[in-house]
Design a protein around this motif. Structure first.
Motif, PDB file in Angstrom:
ATOM      1  N   PRO A  49       0.830  -1.209   0.000  1.00 25.04           N
ATOM      2  CA  PRO A  49       0.000   0.000   0.000  1.00 25.04           C
ATOM      3  C   PRO A  49       0.857   1.249   0.000  1.00 25.04           C
ATOM      4  CG  PRO A  49      -0.004  -1.019   2.173  1.00 25.04           C
ATOM      5  CD  PRO A  49       0.733  -1.951   1.259  1.00 25.04           C
ATOM      6  N   VAL A  50       0.431   2.233  -0.794  1.00 24.85           N
ATOM      7  CA  VAL A  50       1.179   3.475  -0.979  1.00 24.85           C
ATOM      8  C   VAL A  50       0.196   4.645  -0.882  1.00 24.85           C
ATOM      9  CG1 VAL A  50       2.498   4.821  -2.656  1.00 24.85           C
ATOM     10  CG2 VAL A  50       2.911   2.359  -2.443  1.00 24.85           C
ATOM     11  N   LEU A  51       0.541   5.663  -0.087  1.00 26.51           N
ATOM     12  CA  LEU A  51      -0.272   6.867   0.028  1.00 26.51           C
ATOM     13  C   LEU A  51       0.563   8.051  -0.465  1.00 26.51           C
ATOM     14  CD1 LEU A  51      -2.925   8.218   1.008  1.00 26.51           C
ATOM     15  CD2 LEU A  51      -1.796   8.522   3.234  1.00 26.51           C
ATOM     16  N   GLN A  52       0.085   8.733  -1.530  1.00 24.61           N
ATOM     17  CA  GLN A  52       0.896   9.760  -2.166  1.00 24.61           C
ATOM     18  C   GLN A  52       0.078  11.005  -2.518  1.00 24.61           C
ATOM     19  OE1 GLN A  52       4.316   7.785  -4.691  1.00 24.61           O
ATOM     20  NE2 GLN A  52       2.365   7.101  -5.498  1.00 24.61           N
ATOM     21  N   THR A  53       0.811  12.050  -2.883  1.00 25.26           N
ATOM     22  CA  THR A  53       0.224  13.235  -3.493  1.00 25.26           C
ATOM     23  C   THR A  53       0.969  13.534  -4.788  1.00 25.26           C
ATOM     24  OG1 THR A  53      -0.537  15.498  -3.064  1.00 25.26           O
ATOM     25  CG2 THR A  53       1.690  14.946  -2.323  1.00 25.26           C
ATOM     26  N   LYS A  54       0.357  14.341  -5.645  1.00 17.43           N
ATOM     27  CA  LYS A  54       0.968  14.684  -6.933  1.00 17.43           C
ATOM     28  C   LYS A  54       1.604  16.062  -6.862  1.00 17.43           C
ATOM     29  CE  LYS A  54      -2.235  12.178  -9.973  1.00 17.43           C
ATOM     30  NZ  LYS A  54      -3.213  12.331 -11.087  1.00 17.43           N
ATOM     31  N   THR A  55       2.645  16.245  -7.678  1.00 21.34           N
ATOM     32  CA  THR A  55       3.217  17.578  -7.842  1.00 21.34           C
ATOM     33  C   THR A  55       3.924  17.691  -9.179  1.00 21.34           C
ATOM     34  OG1 THR A  55       4.590  19.288  -6.815  1.00 21.34           O
ATOM     35  CG2 THR A  55       5.469  17.060  -6.799  1.00 21.34           C
ATOM     36  N   SER A  56       3.957  18.906  -9.693  1.00 23.70           N
ATOM     37  CA  SER A  56       4.774  19.216 -10.865  1.00 23.70           C
ATOM     38  C   SER A  56       5.946  20.103 -10.470  1.00 23.70           C
ATOM     39  CB  SER A  56       3.919  19.917 -11.936  1.00 23.70           C
ATOM     40  OG  SER A  56       2.911  19.043 -12.421  1.00 23.70           O
ATOM     41  N   ASP A  57       6.083  20.393  -9.180  1.00 24.06           N
ATOM     42  CA  ASP A  57       7.201  21.207  -8.700  1.00 24.06           C
ATOM     43  C   ASP A  57       8.522  20.497  -9.017  1.00 24.06           C
ATOM     44  OD1 ASP A  57       5.289  22.882  -7.699  1.00 24.06           O
ATOM     45  OD2 ASP A  57       5.606  22.344  -5.592  1.00 24.06           O
ATOM     46  N   GLU A  58       9.431  21.194  -9.659  1.00 19.16           N
ATOM     47  CA  GLU A  58      10.713  20.586 -10.036  1.00 19.16           C
ATOM     48  C   GLU A  58      11.735  20.624  -8.907  1.00 19.16           C
ATOM     49  OE1 GLU A  58      11.772  22.723 -13.622  1.00 19.16           O
ATOM     50  OE2 GLU A  58      11.053  21.026 -14.812  1.00 19.16           O
ATOM     51  N   TYR A  59      11.479  21.472  -7.890  1.00 18.18           N
ATOM     52  CA  TYR A  59      12.420  21.608  -6.774  1.00 18.18           C
ATOM     53  C   TYR A  59      11.625  21.632  -5.467  1.00 18.18           C
ATOM     54  CZ  TYR A  59      15.507  23.139 -10.534  1.00 18.18           C
ATOM     55  OH  TYR A  59      16.235  23.204 -11.697  1.00 18.18           O
ATOM     56  N   PHE A  60      11.820  20.627  -4.634  1.00 18.59           N
ATOM     57  CA  PHE A  60      11.166  20.596  -3.326  1.00 18.59           C
ATOM     58  C   PHE A  60      11.830  19.542  -2.462  1.00 18.59           C
ATOM     59  CE2 PHE A  60       8.948  17.207  -5.517  1.00 18.59           C
ATOM     60  CZ  PHE A  60       8.750  16.249  -4.526  1.00 18.59           C
ATOM     61  N   ARG A 130      14.182  12.397   4.314  1.00 17.04           N
ATOM     62  CA  ARG A 130      13.950  13.581   3.499  1.00 17.04           C
ATOM     63  C   ARG A 130      14.233  13.226   2.044  1.00 17.04           C
ATOM     64  NH1 ARG A 130      16.729  18.802   5.592  1.00 17.04           N
ATOM     65  NH2 ARG A 130      18.643  17.933   4.679  1.00 17.04           N
ATOM     66  N   LEU A 131      13.220  13.410   1.216  1.00 15.19           N
ATOM     67  CA  LEU A 131      13.340  13.199  -0.230  1.00 15.19           C
ATOM     68  C   LEU A 131      13.366  14.571  -0.887  1.00 15.19           C
ATOM     69  CD1 LEU A 131      13.168  11.414  -2.842  1.00 15.19           C
ATOM     70  CD2 LEU A 131      10.679  11.703  -2.674  1.00 15.19           C
ATOM     71  N   SER A 132      14.414  14.836  -1.668  1.00 15.88           N
ATOM     72  CA  SER A 132      14.530  16.121  -2.359  1.00 15.88           C
ATOM     73  C   SER A 132      14.600  15.898  -3.863  1.00 15.88           C
ATOM     74  CB  SER A 132      15.784  16.869  -1.898  1.00 15.88           C
ATOM     75  OG  SER A 132      15.717  17.178  -0.523  1.00 15.88           O
ATOM     76  N   ARG A 133      13.975  16.815  -4.585  1.00 14.63           N
ATOM     77  CA  ARG A 133      13.935  16.725  -6.049  1.00 14.63           C
ATOM     78  C   ARG A 133      14.599  17.933  -6.690  1.00 14.63           C
ATOM     79  NH1 ARG A 133       8.545  16.899 -10.039  1.00 14.63           N
ATOM     80  NH2 ARG A 133       9.646  16.187 -11.902  1.00 14.63           N
ATOM     81  N   ARG A 134      15.424  17.657  -7.689  1.00 11.57           N
ATOM     82  CA  ARG A 134      15.948  18.678  -8.591  1.00 11.57           C
ATOM     83  C   ARG A 134      15.709  18.164 -10.011  1.00 11.57           C
ATOM     84  NH1 ARG A 134      18.677  22.683  -6.166  1.00 11.57           N
ATOM     85  NH2 ARG A 134      19.479  23.359  -8.187  1.00 11.57           N
ATOM     86  N   LYS A 135      14.564  18.552 -10.573  1.00 10.92           N
ATOM     87  CA  LYS A 135      14.117  18.084 -11.891  1.00 10.92           C
ATOM     88  C   LYS A 135      13.967  16.561 -11.869  1.00 10.92           C
ATOM     89  CE  LYS A 135      15.593  22.114 -14.496  1.00 10.92           C
ATOM     90  NZ  LYS A 135      16.330  22.631 -15.657  1.00 10.92           N
ATOM     91  N   SER A 136      14.779  15.795 -12.643  1.00 13.98           N
ATOM     92  CA  SER A 136      14.630  14.323 -12.639  1.00 13.98           C
ATOM     93  C   SER A 136      15.652  13.624 -11.777  1.00 13.98           C
ATOM     94  CB  SER A 136      14.754  13.723 -14.028  1.00 13.98           C
ATOM     95  OG  SER A 136      14.643  14.560 -15.011  1.00 13.98           O
TER      96      SER A 136
END
Length: 196
Positions: A49-60, A130-136
């Motif tokens: 089971p996975v609980l998620q939200t969506k985002t198009s933010d490239e940096y967070f 902590r999961l961080s995103r920088r584009k892909s």
């Protein structure tokens, strides 16, 4: 800063028992649930089971505290970015025995999983991620106090461009069930600074 639990949330395989409040989420795992694809012994399991939200933010950055009562081999809970059955990443503490458990991360690109781990004491029952995103590109970090975070992994997700999903998961690959508690879930500006 945004509260993850106040975002629109989506279940991928909702567990039979869970509690979602304004301050925390509890997931109760079911036996035989896991996320793994092919590598090493051909095994495939895609039913956690996975609980998620969506985002198009490239940096967070996304931060969460986990408290777990795991007791059987491979019991695990943590963060996840689940895009589809063959493209996802996760980080968790995976129970091994009464002496140690494995703090690790799995990255699955195009249907093949890898697993990077380090052994930690079985007495540890709380872990921050902590999961961080920088584009892909993505950075996974862990912390025992929610203040000082240490790098676990930097990776590239081939399908992790544009809109993504991210959140939490818990599972019990063997004949087990336990309660996983998730709290302090925040979405912030990207804490992974540009490399210069």
């Amino acid at each position: 800063m945004r509260d993850f639990l106040k975002e629109p949330l989506l279940w991928t395989r909702k567990p039979k028992q869970s509690v979602i409040s304004q301050d925390y989420a509890e997931l109760f795992t079911e036996p035989g649930t896991d996320l793994w694809q092919r590598t090493y012994y051909g095994f495939q399991n895609d039913n956690a089971p996975v609980l998620q939200t969506k985002t198009s933010d490239e940096y967070f950055s996304f931060v969460v505290k986990t408290h777990f009562e795991s007791k059987r081999r491979f019991d695990q809970c943590g963060i996840v970015m689940y895009l589809d059955s063959e493209n996802w990443l996760k980080a968790s503490v995976e129970y091994e025995n009464q002496e140690y458990q494995r703090l690790g991360s799995v990255v699955t690109n195009h249907g093949y999983s890898d697993w990077a781990t380090t052994d930690i004491s079985a007495e540890i029952k709380d872990m921050w991620y902590r999961l961080s995103r920088r584009k892909s590109d993505y950075l996974i970090e862990y912390s025992t106090d929610g203040i000082i975070f240490k790098q676990m992994r930097i990776c590239h997700m081939w399908k992790g461009v544009e809109e993504i999903l991210f959140g939490i998961y818990a599972c019990s690959p063997e004949n087990s069930s336990f309660k996983a508690l998730f709290s302090n879930m925040e979405i912030t500006e990207c804490k992974w600074l540009e490399h210069k």
